[in-house]
Write a protein that holds these residues in place. Structure first.
Motif: not given
Length: 345
Positions: A121, A117-119, A94-97, A71-72
């Motif tokens: 960083p 992924l929605k965006t 869902k995220n990229l650390n 999930e990350d």
């Protein structure tokens, strides 16, 4: 089963280790003893994280974690500073650390297709060696301007997302050769795309595009895919418009820019003392008819170019609508040009 493979591997000091499709929900900690591994395959398991022992694989260059349940980005990746290729397709990302991205300075290839992924960083810009980025079939609604700092990027796949536009600074990707944007909701491509002087393939099919940027013809395109877009059609409507009244700022800017063409003009020396004005004028455009520079007041027109004759494309027939900017209605009303006003329904 995985433990047995690792025990055997310890004896042979392999460069490649394949643990694909082993139904693993955890990677055995003994893997940390295989500091000789360069290529690690963990594809097709049930992994939700990676163990800290992976940090001992200081020679690791290729890691495939596709088809898992991440999930990350696992935090242990920040220690794999030699990593060059990373596969994370078909996970639950869902995220990229951001912390992990900061340390992957040698990464040249990243595949994060089919995630959530929605965006991105802003720290995506830290992947300074990245050449290939693939994030097809995610839920991206926008791209951060920081992504435009990936100046080594050669291939970018972002099809099947929810993008409506690209950053205005997209032209900083000067080494981009292939751009895949199909199946998004893009209404307009940035003018700076014309600065991507190495772009050979552009796929913008199945979007909401009506017109292409002004410098499309200057790109070395070999392939252009634009089907399933509401592109402007070549149905000219003649119209004569009255000359507009320019603002004082616009009139002054145009006068200064004309003066700057004269090598003996006093303004050429004076403008050096006004860097803010110089930067503002650097954003000016040129009229497609008269060639004079203008700042903000312009008319958006369209010119229909032949895909094969003008753009030298072998995969596309017919006319392609390309944006053109005119400085005034005087130029628009002049005879002898093939620019048409854009009429929106």
């Amino acid at each position: 089963m995985a433990d047995t493979l690792l025990v055997r591997a310890l004896k042979g000091k392999p460069k490649t280790l394949n643990l694909c499709n082993k139904k693993l929900d955890k990677v055995p900690r003994a893997i940390g003893k295989l500091d000789c591994v360069v290529h690690l395959q963990l594809r097709g398991n049930k992994l939700k994280d990676l163990p800290i022992e992976l940090s001992h694989l200081f020679q690791l260059q290729i890691l495939n974690c596709g088809n898992n349940e991440l999930e990350d980005l696992p935090e242990v990746l920040e220690y794999l500073t030699m990593l060059e290729k990373l596969h994370l397709f078909n996970n639950n990302l869902k995220n990229l650390n951001p912390k992990v991205l900061t340390h992957l300075r040698n990464l040249t290839f990243l595949n994060i297709n089919n995630n959530q992924l929605k965006t991105f960083p802003p720290e995506i810009c830290r992947l300074s060696s990245l050449q290939h980025l693939s994030c097809t079939n995610n839920q991206l609604t926008e791209l951060p301007v920081e992504m435009c700092a990936l100046i080594r990027l050669e291939e970018f796949h972002v099809a099947g997302n929810q993008l409506t536009s690209l950053p205005l600074e997209f032209g900083f990707l000067v080494n981009l050769e292939k751009l895949y944007l199909q199946k998004n909701k893009i209404r307009e491509l940035p003018e700076s795309l014309g600065k991507c002087y190495k772009l050979r393939t552009l796929d913008i099919a199945a979007n909401e595009l009506r017109i292409f940027p002004t410098e499309l013809a200057s790109l070395p395109l070999k392939e252009l895919f634009c089907e399933a877009n509401p592109l402007l059609q070549h149905i000219p409507v003649h119209s004569v418009q009255e000359e507009e009244v320019l603002s004082l700022k616009e009139m002054t800017a145009r006068y200064v820019m004309r003066e700057l063409k004269d090598r003996w003009s006093y303004l050429r020396k004076a403008i050096r003392h006004y860097p803010q004005i110089k930067d503002m004028l650097a954003q000016a455009s040129k009229c497609a008819v008269c060639g004079e520079s203008f700042l903000n007041t312009w008319l958006e027109c369209v010119r229909f170019v032949d895909a094969q004759g003008d753009l030298k494309l072998n995969n596309l027939n017919g006319l392609v609508p390309v944006r053109a900017l005119l400085c005034s209605y005087k130029c628009f009303n002049s005879a002898g040009h093939d620019y048409y006003g854009v009429a929106f329904p």
